[in-house]
Design a protein around this motif. Structure first.
Motif, PDB file in Angstrom:
ATOM      1  N   GLU A 108       0.931  -1.359   0.043  1.00 19.73           N
ATOM      2  CA  GLU A 108       0.042   0.066  -0.014  1.00 19.73           C
ATOM      3  C   GLU A 108       0.905   1.297  -0.179  1.00 19.73           C
ATOM      4  N   ALA A 109       2.024   1.187   0.712  1.00 20.62           N
ATOM      5  CA  ALA A 109       2.769   2.394   1.229  1.00 20.62           C
ATOM      6  C   ALA A 109       3.625   2.551  -0.469  1.00 20.62           C
ATOM      7  N   ARG A 110       4.051   1.860  -1.117  1.00 19.07           N
ATOM      8  CA  ARG A 110       4.714   1.704  -2.429  1.00 19.07           C
ATOM      9  C   ARG A 110       3.808   2.198  -3.435  1.00 19.07           C
ATOM     10  N   LEU A 111       2.262   1.793  -3.201  1.00 20.19           N
ATOM     11  CA  LEU A 111       1.647   2.327  -4.337  1.00 20.19           C
ATOM     12  C   LEU A 111       1.078   3.748  -4.202  1.00 20.19           C
ATOM     13  N   THR A 112       0.976   3.919  -2.792  1.00 21.49           N
ATOM     14  CA  THR A 112       0.807   5.802  -2.731  1.00 21.49           C
ATOM     15  C   THR A 112       1.965   6.225  -3.190  1.00 21.49           C
ATOM     16  N   ALA A 114       4.038   5.791  -5.352  1.00 22.13           N
ATOM     17  CA  ALA A 114       4.094   5.602  -6.961  1.00 22.13           C
ATOM     18  C   ALA A 114       3.166   6.494  -7.613  1.00 22.13           C
ATOM     19  N   HIS A 115       1.697   6.716  -6.898  1.00 15.53           N
ATOM     20  CA  HIS A 115       0.621   7.483  -7.263  1.00 15.53           C
ATOM     21  C   HIS A 115       0.851   8.914  -7.015  1.00 15.53           C
ATOM     22  N   HIS A 116       1.669   9.228  -6.078  1.00 14.17           N
ATOM     23  CA  HIS A 116       2.120  10.555  -5.557  1.00 14.17           C
ATOM     24  C   HIS A 116       2.869  11.226  -6.731  1.00 14.17           C
ATOM     25  N   LYS A 117       3.813  10.374  -6.973  1.00 15.62           N
ATOM     26  CA  LYS A 117       4.709  10.889  -8.053  1.00 15.62           C
ATOM     27  C   LYS A 117       4.076  10.995  -9.521  1.00 15.62           C
ATOM     28  N   LEU A 118       3.225  10.009  -9.821  1.00 15.40           N
ATOM     29  CA  LEU A 118       2.663  10.119 -10.989  1.00 15.40           C
ATOM     30  C   LEU A 118       1.417  11.286 -11.146  1.00 15.40           C
ATOM     31  N   ALA A 119       0.735  11.559  -9.824  1.00 15.18           N
ATOM     32  CA  ALA A 119      -0.093  12.781  -9.786  1.00 15.18           C
ATOM     33  C   ALA A 119       0.928  14.141  -9.946  1.00 15.18           C
ATOM     34  N   HIS A 120       1.690  13.998  -9.504  1.00 14.20           N
ATOM     35  CA  HIS A 120       2.466  15.376  -9.488  1.00 14.20           C
ATOM     36  C   HIS A 120       3.088  15.624 -10.894  1.00 14.20           C
ATOM     37  N   VAL A 121       3.418  14.606 -11.573  1.00 12.85           N
ATOM     38  CA  VAL A 121       3.871  15.020 -13.092  1.00 12.85           C
ATOM     39  C   VAL A 121       2.335  15.325 -13.516  1.00 12.85           C
ATOM     40  N   ILE A 135       6.569  13.688 -21.761  1.00 21.20           N
ATOM     41  CA  ILE A 135       6.033  12.276 -22.016  1.00 21.20           C
ATOM     42  C   ILE A 135       7.022  11.713 -21.649  1.00 21.20           C
ATOM     43  N   GLU A 136       8.211  11.736 -21.793  1.00 22.30           N
ATOM     44  CA  GLU A 136       9.357  10.561 -21.331  1.00 22.30           C
ATOM     45  C   GLU A 136       8.974  10.351 -19.975  1.00 22.30           C
ATOM     46  N   ILE A 137       8.962  11.365 -19.004  1.00 21.03           N
ATOM     47  CA  ILE A 137       8.892  11.294 -17.599  1.00 21.03           C
ATOM     48  C   ILE A 137       7.806  10.707 -17.212  1.00 21.03           C
ATOM     49  N   TRP A 138       6.570  11.194 -17.887  1.00 20.99           N
ATOM     50  CA  TRP A 138       5.084  10.460 -17.513  1.00 20.99           C
ATOM     51  C   TRP A 138       5.105   9.151 -17.928  1.00 20.99           C
ATOM     52  N   THR A 139       5.661   8.744 -19.011  1.00 22.92           N
ATOM     53  CA  THR A 139       5.802   7.365 -19.498  1.00 22.92           C
ATOM     54  C   THR A 139       6.426   6.325 -18.646  1.00 22.92           C
ATOM     55  N   ARG A 140       7.636   6.924 -17.946  1.00 27.70           N
ATOM     56  CA  ARG A 140       8.145   5.906 -17.085  1.00 27.70           C
ATOM     57  C   ARG A 140       7.363   6.028 -15.569  1.00 27.70           C
ATOM     58  N   THR A 141       6.744   7.085 -15.197  1.00 26.78           N
ATOM     59  CA  THR A 141       6.069   7.180 -14.013  1.00 26.78           C
ATOM     60  C   THR A 141       4.914   6.444 -14.051  1.00 26.78           C
ATOM     61  N   ARG A 185      -8.379  13.645 -18.384  1.00 31.56           N
ATOM     62  CA  ARG A 185      -9.345  12.643 -17.668  1.00 31.56           C
ATOM     63  C   ARG A 185      -8.446  11.517 -17.113  1.00 31.56           C
ATOM     64  N   THR A 186      -6.882  11.448 -17.591  1.00 29.93           N
ATOM     65  CA  THR A 186      -6.176  10.589 -17.122  1.00 29.93           C
ATOM     66  C   THR A 186      -6.018  10.426 -15.453  1.00 29.93           C
ATOM     67  N   VAL A 187      -5.873  11.856 -15.093  1.00 31.36           N
ATOM     68  CA  VAL A 187      -5.613  12.203 -13.652  1.00 31.36           C
ATOM     69  C   VAL A 187      -6.400  11.410 -12.610  1.00 31.36           C
ATOM     70  N   PRO A 188      -7.957  11.747 -12.812  1.00 27.81           N
ATOM     71  CA  PRO A 188      -8.832  11.186 -12.054  1.00 27.81           C
ATOM     72  C   PRO A 188      -8.939   9.690 -12.152  1.00 27.81           C
ATOM     73  N   GLU A 189      -8.726   9.146 -13.141  1.00 26.35           N
ATOM     74  CA  GLU A 189      -8.489   7.702 -13.483  1.00 26.35           C
ATOM     75  C   GLU A 189      -7.654   7.017 -12.592  1.00 26.35           C
ATOM     76  N   HIS A 190      -6.485   7.427 -12.559  1.00 25.77           N
ATOM     77  CA  HIS A 190      -5.381   7.016 -11.880  1.00 25.77           C
ATOM     78  C   HIS A 190      -5.717   7.095 -10.286  1.00 25.77           C
ATOM     79  N   ALA A 191      -6.203   8.272 -10.026  1.00 27.98           N
ATOM     80  CA  ALA A 191      -6.907   8.475  -8.562  1.00 27.98           C
ATOM     81  C   ALA A 191      -8.024   7.273  -8.127  1.00 27.98           C
TER      82      ALA A 191
END
Lengths: 228, 228
Positions: A108-112, A114-121, A135-141, A185-191
């Motif tokens: 759960e901690a790792r997932l949170t 990873a999502h935090h970083k993704l949401a930031h980008v 795009i490059e950093i987003w793809t990786r994240t 819409r990708t942002v709320p989807e990941h959330a």
DNA sequence: AAAATAGAAAATTTCGAAAATTGATTTGAT
DNA sequence: ATCAAATCAATTTTCGAAATTTTCTATTTT
């Protein structure tokens, strides 16, 4: 970095990974031939080293080979993109179900995280006028987030297949989607995926994943985004 | 057929398929090294032709490669067998659902025919005291049945993955299961799959497939069969 | 005797050139 | 002018040998 040696800083990265990265970042266009000679000179390899790399990439389903006609990228259209996306959704959902069933607090901690970083980008991308630099950093994240989401699944076979499906769908997306797959819409989807995973709601999480991936597949039909 | 040329009659079959068939029929044991030299002499190939074949088989997940240590068969135990079997079940179920949703009467007819042939072979096996002579034909017939079952699925990606998973699970079964996966209960299991498919009962068919494949995975723990 | 080292043998990987195949261009015939 | 055959260039595939790495064996050292 000298212009004559565009990979000088990547010396520690295998030639295979360098070619694969080129493929995954859109260095070639959909359906185009990948000539061994080109790979050979572009990446400073011998003929057979280049061929072996192309063979391996074919084995991963990132390239196609036709007898005596060499290698080429798959042709991509609405149907092939949706096909790969649906397949990926099947595996992502199966992994997520296992992860939710088996994952501990550490997961759960790792997932949170990873999502935090993704949401930031992704927040930066929503504010930006140009998506390309992200795009490059987003793809990786994004890859990292889905990787962590699946990581508590105990099946090595399923995990490997999921990663490969992710890579293939990513490559197709890079080849044909205008914003490489990113939309507001990708942002709320990941959330939503994160939220259901933490709630240990398997059905809800799978629905969120399917919606996320379906929306990617549908993007190709509405290329009206004004951002690039 | 001369002893010095065990493949004289298979001249029209590609070297790749000959090596793959050898692998799939248990010519090598689980975990054993597959030396390029051995393949080279056994199948009358050049060094690089042999290597290329092993690379392709690695790409299909039938072999593993370790850097500078060559190729080898995967190690097989209860866990790896069950892992591959579960993965295969996931894909078989997904294909079956699509087939039931999309298959027409033609598909029903082909499925019935495939099952008829399979039931014929399996009936003979139940009556026989020795299974070994039937294994090759049974393996082919079983593969054909599952292939036809999946064949109305419209997704090329899913179909290809299912076939590959079937091949991998088949190879593992050959490597460790005493009767190569066949048991008396296999007969009603196949009948149940057919029955639910024709009734267009997706859930029931998936349950039958899962039971069928799970029962294979569990066979390894009860190697008390008195037939060989 | 056990561990470490060095040397030899075996196996894998890499290589550049030869052979074969394809696709394009030119030539020749109807 | 059109079609077919033949020639030529580009590309892929195949090959066996060289180079590298690992593995095994024998010897030495502690």
């Amino acid at each position: 970095m000298a212009a004559s040696d565009p990979h000088a800083l990547d010396a520690h990265i295998s030639a295979f990974d360098r070619v694969k990265t080129a493929l995954m970042t859109g260095a070639f266009s959909a359906g185009s031939r990948i000539k061994a000679d080109h790979i050979k000179s572009q990446f400073d390899l011998s003929a057979s080293a280049a061929r072996e790399i192309l063979l391996r990439l074919t084995g991963e389903g990132l390239l196609l080979q036709e007898e005596n006609r060499g290698f080429h990228l798959p042709l991509v259209n609405v149907d092939t993109l949706n096909d790969v996306m649906r397949f990926r959704a099947l595996l992502e959902c199966a992994c997520a179900a296992d992860s939710i069933a088996h994952g501990d607090v550490e997961w759960e901690a790792r997932l949170t995280a990873a999502h935090h970083k993704l949401a930031h980008v992704e927040q930066k991308m929503r504010e930006a006028t140009e998506l390309k630099p992200f795009i490059e950093i987003w793809t990786r994240t994004d890859a990292e987030f889905h990787e962590v989401l699946a990581s508590a699944c105990p099946s090595p076979t399923l995990l490997a297949a999921r990663r490969n499906a992710h890579e293939r769908s990513r490559m197709q997306a890079i080849l044909v989607l205008p914003t490489y797959g990113f939309r507001d819409r990708t942002v709320p989807e990941h959330a939503s995926i994160l939220e259901h995973a933490l709630k240990r709601d398997i059905k809800g999480c799978q629905a969120a994943i399917s919606a996320h991936i379906d929306s990617l597949g549908n993007t190709i039909e509405m290329q009206s985004s004004n951002k690039r």
